[in-house]
Design a protein around this motif. Structure first.
Motif, PDB file in Angstrom:
ATOM      1  N   GLY A 116       0.820  -1.268  -0.002  1.00 19.54           N
ATOM      2  CA  GLY A 116       0.029   0.001  -0.080  1.00 19.54           C
ATOM      3  C   GLY A 116       0.806   1.237  -0.107  1.00 19.54           C
ATOM      4  N   LEU A 117       2.178   1.173   0.071  1.00 19.53           N
ATOM      5  CA  LEU A 117       2.783   2.610  -0.354  1.00 19.53           C
ATOM      6  C   LEU A 117       2.331   3.341  -1.457  1.00 19.53           C
ATOM      7  N   ARG A 118       1.961   4.449  -1.302  1.00 21.04           N
ATOM      8  CA  ARG A 118       1.212   5.052  -2.533  1.00 21.04           C
ATOM      9  C   ARG A 118       2.105   5.506  -3.621  1.00 21.04           C
ATOM     10  N   ARG A 119       3.210   6.283  -3.374  1.00 15.44           N
ATOM     11  CA  ARG A 119       4.173   6.462  -4.352  1.00 15.44           C
ATOM     12  C   ARG A 119       5.656   5.663  -4.337  1.00 15.44           C
ATOM     13  N   GLY A 120       5.491   4.237  -4.669  1.00 15.49           N
ATOM     14  CA  GLY A 120       6.868   3.639  -4.604  1.00 15.49           C
ATOM     15  C   GLY A 120       8.174   4.008  -5.079  1.00 15.49           C
ATOM     16  N   PRO A 121       9.101   3.537  -4.968  1.00 14.89           N
ATOM     17  CA  PRO A 121      10.322   3.991  -5.596  1.00 14.89           C
ATOM     18  C   PRO A 121      10.572   3.628  -6.976  1.00 14.89           C
ATOM     19  N   PRO A 122      11.044   4.457  -7.905  1.00 15.23           N
ATOM     20  CA  PRO A 122      11.226   3.964  -9.158  1.00 15.23           C
ATOM     21  C   PRO A 122      11.978   2.757  -9.405  1.00 15.23           C
ATOM     22  N   SER A 123      11.800   2.128 -10.523  1.00 17.62           N
ATOM     23  CA  SER A 123      12.316   0.882 -10.897  1.00 17.62           C
ATOM     24  C   SER A 123      14.108   1.106 -10.993  1.00 17.62           C
ATOM     25  N   LEU A 124      15.034   0.443 -10.629  1.00 17.99           N
ATOM     26  CA  LEU A 124      16.340   0.878 -10.978  1.00 17.99           C
ATOM     27  C   LEU A 124      16.817   0.507 -12.246  1.00 17.99           C
ATOM     28  N   HIS A 125      15.929  -0.089 -12.982  1.00 19.23           N
ATOM     29  CA  HIS A 125      16.145  -0.506 -14.272  1.00 19.23           C
ATOM     30  C   HIS A 125      15.730   0.635 -15.482  1.00 19.23           C
ATOM     31  N   ILE A 126      15.359   1.666 -15.122  1.00 19.85           N
ATOM     32  CA  ILE A 126      14.827   2.746 -15.933  1.00 19.85           C
ATOM     33  C   ILE A 126      15.961   3.586 -16.389  1.00 19.85           C
ATOM     34  N   ARG A 128      17.071   6.224 -16.973  1.00 20.70           N
ATOM     35  CA  ARG A 128      17.645   7.623 -16.084  1.00 20.70           C
ATOM     36  C   ARG A 128      18.538   6.909 -14.975  1.00 20.70           C
ATOM     37  N   LEU A 129      18.153   5.790 -14.525  1.00 20.71           N
ATOM     38  CA  LEU A 129      18.960   5.431 -13.435  1.00 20.71           C
ATOM     39  C   LEU A 129      20.134   4.368 -13.889  1.00 20.71           C
ATOM     40  N   ARG A 130      19.743   3.883 -15.068  1.00 21.76           N
ATOM     41  CA  ARG A 130      20.737   2.771 -15.656  1.00 21.76           C
ATOM     42  C   ARG A 130      22.043   3.795 -16.214  1.00 21.76           C
ATOM     43  N   GLN A 131      21.793   5.154 -16.482  1.00 19.89           N
ATOM     44  CA  GLN A 131      22.928   6.077 -17.064  1.00 19.89           C
ATOM     45  C   GLN A 131      23.405   6.930 -15.995  1.00 19.89           C
ATOM     46  N   ALA A 132      22.834   6.916 -14.580  1.00 19.01           N
ATOM     47  CA  ALA A 132      23.434   7.527 -13.421  1.00 19.01           C
ATOM     48  C   ALA A 132      24.679   7.059 -13.033  1.00 19.01           C
ATOM     49  N   LEU A 170      22.735  -5.742 -10.625  1.00 19.04           N
ATOM     50  CA  LEU A 170      21.178  -5.982 -10.576  1.00 19.04           C
ATOM     51  C   LEU A 170      20.705  -5.450 -12.024  1.00 19.04           C
ATOM     52  N   GLN A 171      21.155  -4.064 -12.387  1.00 21.09           N
ATOM     53  CA  GLN A 171      20.899  -3.584 -13.557  1.00 21.09           C
ATOM     54  C   GLN A 171      21.455  -4.139 -14.937  1.00 21.09           C
ATOM     55  N   PHE A 172      22.606  -4.872 -14.778  1.00 21.81           N
ATOM     56  CA  PHE A 172      23.099  -5.432 -15.722  1.00 21.81           C
ATOM     57  C   PHE A 172      22.333  -6.807 -16.150  1.00 21.81           C
ATOM     58  N   SER A 173      21.977  -7.488 -14.925  1.00 25.73           N
ATOM     59  CA  SER A 173      21.471  -8.847 -15.019  1.00 25.73           C
ATOM     60  C   SER A 173      20.093  -8.706 -15.524  1.00 25.73           C
ATOM     61  N   GLN A 174      19.260  -7.491 -15.449  1.00 22.32           N
ATOM     62  CA  GLN A 174      18.033  -7.321 -16.042  1.00 22.32           C
ATOM     63  C   GLN A 174      17.923  -6.887 -17.554  1.00 22.32           C
ATOM     64  N   ALA A 175      19.140  -6.626 -18.008  1.00 22.45           N
ATOM     65  CA  ALA A 175      19.130  -6.062 -19.217  1.00 22.45           C
ATOM     66  C   ALA A 175      20.341  -6.661 -20.158  1.00 22.45           C
ATOM     67  N   ALA A 176      20.884  -7.774 -19.485  1.00 23.55           N
ATOM     68  CA  ALA A 176      21.957  -8.331 -20.089  1.00 23.55           C
ATOM     69  C   ALA A 176      21.561  -9.076 -21.563  1.00 23.55           C
ATOM     70  N   PRO A 177      22.467  -8.956 -22.525  1.00 24.27           N
ATOM     71  CA  PRO A 177      22.150  -9.575 -23.612  1.00 24.27           C
ATOM     72  C   PRO A 177      22.157 -11.115 -23.762  1.00 24.27           C
ATOM     73  N   PHE A 178      21.384 -11.875 -24.343  1.00 23.66           N
ATOM     74  CA  PHE A 178      21.351 -13.161 -24.419  1.00 23.66           C
ATOM     75  C   PHE A 178      22.727 -13.805 -24.699  1.00 23.66           C
ATOM     76  N   GLU A 179      23.555 -13.296 -25.342  1.00 21.05           N
ATOM     77  CA  GLU A 179      24.664 -13.771 -25.911  1.00 21.05           C
ATOM     78  C   GLU A 179      25.678 -13.853 -24.765  1.00 21.05           C
ATOM     79  N   SER A 180      25.459 -12.897 -23.676  1.00 23.99           N
ATOM     80  CA  SER A 180      26.662 -12.864 -22.533  1.00 23.99           C
ATOM     81  C   SER A 180      26.344 -13.920 -21.523  1.00 23.99           C
TER      82      SER A 180
END
Length: 193
Positions: A116-126, A128-132, A170-180
Motif C-alpha cells: 500500500g505505499l502510495r508512491r513507491g520508488p522508481p525501478s532501478l532499471h529505468i 535515467r538510473l541506468r545512466q546515472a 542488478l541493472q546488468f542482470s535485468q538487461a543483459a544480452p542473451f549472448e552474454s
C-alpha cells in the motif's frame, strides 16, 4: 497521657530546624571546587613533556563541524576494490535495507509497495538510473532523495559502496544480452516455459 504544650512544640521545632540546618551545612563542602586544576598552557610536573595541555587525539572532529567530503554523486567507479565478497556483501545489505521498497530485483515493487505505499520508488532499471553515475546511488543512500530517507546512520560507507556496486550488477542482470549468458545457463533458460 500528657498533651504537648506550646513550649514542647517550640522546642521540637527548634530541634528539627537545627538538625536540618546542620545537614544542609554538612553537605556544602568545597571538596570538588578545591581540587587542583590547571589553567590553559600552564606547566605541569605530571606529564613528561612538562605541559598541562594535552594533544588532541587523531580523528577528533570539533563539535558543530563536519569534515569536508568531496561530492560522491559524480563518482563513476568504486573507490574500493571490486571483489566477489564486496558484491555479496552488497547483495546482503541490499536485501536487508533496500528490497523492502525496491524489491529483490530492483523493480520498485517491494513488499512495502505491494502493501500500500502510495508512491513507491522508481525501478532501478529505468534508463535515467541506468545512466546515472555509480556515486548517485551512494549519494542517495547517504543524503536521501525525494520520499526516501537517508541511511547514513544505518549503513556504513563501505556497505553503501557495496550496495551501489550490487545495484549495477542488478541493472546488468535485468538487461543483459542473451549472448552474454554462459552456455550452460542458456540451455536451462531456453528450457523454462
Amino acid at each position: 497521657m500528657r498533651l504537648s504544650t506550646s513550649v514542647d512544640i517550640r522546642r521540637n521545632t527548634a530541634v528539627i530546624l537545627a538538625f536540618t540546618a546542620w545537614m544542609l551545612l554538612a553537605s556544602c563542602r568545597q571538596t570538588m571546587a578545591d581540587q587542583p586544576a590547571y589553567r590553559p598552557l600552564e606547566s605541569s610536573t605530571i606529564f613528561a613533556d612538562g605541559s598541562s595541555a594535552r594533544p588532541v587525539p587523531s580523528g577528533t572532529i570539533a563539535r558543530g563541524s563536519l569534515p569536508v567530503v568531496k561530492d560522491t554523486a559524480l563518482e563513476t567507479a568504486l573507490p574500493i576494490p571490486l571483489t566477489r565478497d564486496l558484491l555479496e556483501r552488497g547483495r546482503d545489505r541490499f536485501n536487508i535495507f533496500c528490497s523492502p521498497c525496491h524489491g529483490e530485483t530492483g523493480n520498485g515493487q517491494g513488499v512495502v509497495v505491494l502493501r500500500g505505499l502510495r508512491r513507491g520508488p522508481p525501478s532501478l532499471h529505468i534508463d535515467r538510473l541506468r545512466q546515472a553515475p555509480l556515486g548517485h546511488f551512494f549519494d542517495v543512500m547517504t543524503n536521501g532523495f525525494g520520499g526516501m530517507a537517508d541511511y547514513a546512520a544505518q549503513i556504513s560507507n563501505r556497505d553503501r559502496w557495496a550496495i551501489s556496486g550490487y545495484v549495477r550488477v542488478l541493472q546488468f542482470s535485468q538487461a543483459a544480452p542473451f549472448e552474454s549468458v554462459p552456455v550452460s545457463e542458456k540451455y536451462r533458460l531456453e528450457a523454462e516455459p
